[in-house]
Design a protein around this motif. Structure first.
Motif, PDB file in Angstrom:
ATOM      1  N   ALA A   5       0.823  -1.218   0.000  1.00  0.00           N
ATOM      2  CA  ALA A   5       0.000   0.000   0.000  1.00  0.00           C
ATOM      3  C   ALA A   5       0.856   1.266   0.000  1.00  0.00           C
ATOM      4  CB  ALA A   5      -0.930  -0.007   1.207  1.00  0.00           C
ATOM      5  N   ASN A   6       2.034   1.207   0.573  1.00  0.00           N
ATOM      6  CA  ASN A   6       2.949   2.349   0.553  1.00  0.00           C
ATOM      7  C   ASN A   6       3.829   2.352  -0.689  1.00  0.00           C
ATOM      8  OD1 ASN A   6       2.005   3.195   3.027  1.00  0.00           O
ATOM      9  ND2 ASN A   6       3.595   2.111   4.157  1.00  0.00           N
ATOM     10  N   LYS A   7       4.102   1.185  -1.231  1.00  0.00           N
ATOM     11  CA  LYS A   7       5.014   1.064  -2.358  1.00  0.00           C
ATOM     12  C   LYS A   7       4.405   1.606  -3.660  1.00  0.00           C
ATOM     13  CE  LYS A   7       7.538  -2.660  -2.243  1.00  0.00           C
ATOM     14  NZ  LYS A   7       8.034  -4.029  -2.405  1.00  0.00           N
ATOM     15  N   ILE A   8       3.128   1.351  -3.892  1.00  0.00           N
ATOM     16  CA  ILE A   8       2.491   1.756  -5.147  1.00  0.00           C
ATOM     17  C   ILE A   8       2.504   3.275  -5.349  1.00  0.00           C
ATOM     18  CG2 ILE A   8       0.322   1.691  -6.462  1.00  0.00           C
ATOM     19  CD1 ILE A   8       1.798  -0.996  -6.360  1.00  0.00           C
ATOM     20  N   PRO A   9       2.084   4.097  -4.379  1.00  0.00           N
ATOM     21  CA  PRO A   9       2.145   5.555  -4.608  1.00  0.00           C
ATOM     22  C   PRO A   9       3.565   6.077  -4.820  1.00  0.00           C
ATOM     23  CG  PRO A   9       0.735   5.079  -2.741  1.00  0.00           C
ATOM     24  CD  PRO A   9       1.394   3.798  -3.124  1.00  0.00           C
ATOM     25  N   VAL A  10       4.515   5.502  -4.124  1.00  0.00           N
ATOM     26  CA  VAL A  10       5.905   5.940  -4.296  1.00  0.00           C
ATOM     27  C   VAL A  10       6.388   5.601  -5.702  1.00  0.00           C
ATOM     28  CG1 VAL A  10       8.268   5.523  -3.529  1.00  0.00           C
ATOM     29  CG2 VAL A  10       6.467   5.837  -1.854  1.00  0.00           C
TER      30      VAL A  10
ATOM     31  N   LEU B   6       4.585   5.398  -8.342  1.00  0.00           N
ATOM     32  CA  LEU B   6       3.860   6.183  -9.346  1.00  0.00           C
ATOM     33  C   LEU B   6       4.289   7.641  -9.391  1.00  0.00           C
ATOM     34  CD1 LEU B   6       0.240   4.791  -9.032  1.00  0.00           C
ATOM     35  CD2 LEU B   6       1.889   4.396 -10.856  1.00  0.00           C
ATOM     36  N   MET B   7       5.003   8.122  -8.378  1.00  0.00           N
ATOM     37  CA  MET B   7       5.416   9.523  -8.353  1.00  0.00           C
ATOM     38  C   MET B   7       6.354   9.861  -9.510  1.00  0.00           C
ATOM     39  SD  MET B   7       5.983  10.707  -4.412  1.00  0.00           S
ATOM     40  CE  MET B   7       7.426   9.702  -4.194  1.00  0.00           C
TER      41      MET B   7
END
Length: 141
Positions: free
Chosen positions: A4-9, A11-12
């Motif tokens: 859950a934390n890895k995906i937004p990072v 995608l940045m």
């Protein structure tokens, strides 16, 4: 890092690279192909980034796939590093002007060098992320 934390990072950087790609259309009247080449390579690096994490997701427990994608992304990281070194070498004496000071370069060349440096640096960071991050299961012993 959890998924859950890895995906937004993860995608940045592609979102930033897409924004940088579109900002490259505003840099015109450049005497060289510096901006055009950086924009095209940024698209290539975005494609490699997307393919890398697709392979990493669907073949998450395959170590040959992990090693292969790390090798390919390492090759593209090498290309980005060599282009950054060329850019640094070509404008070695003009970095004061490129960072906002006065100098002898015309303003279109300054904008082109700034854009190319930013594009290659973002591409390099994306390739380093491709090598460093995967979705493999971690077993505790």
């Amino acid at each position: 890092m959890t998924l859950a934390n890895k995906i937004p990072v993860l995608l940045m950087f592609p979102v930033g690279a897409i924004a940088i790609y579109f900002l490259g259309a505003n840099v015109h009247d450049v005497p060289s192909q510096m901006v055009h080449g950086a924009r095209q390579w940024l698209l290539i690096l975005l494609g490699v980034y997307a393919i890398n994490f697709s392979v990493a997701w669907f073949l998450k427990n395959s170590w040959p796939a992990a090693l292969g994608r790390m090798l390919v992304c390492g090759l593209f990281a090498y290309i980005a590093i060599s282009e950054l070194v060329d850019l640094l070498g070509n404008y070695w004496g003009h970095w004061g002007q490129l960072l906002g000071g006065e100098g002898r370069l015309d303003i279109s060349t300054v904008h082109a060098a700034r854009y190319a440096g930013t594009a290659w640096l973002v591409g390099l960071v994306m390739m380093v992320l491709c090598v460093a991050v995967g979705f493999e299961d971690r077993e505790t012993e």
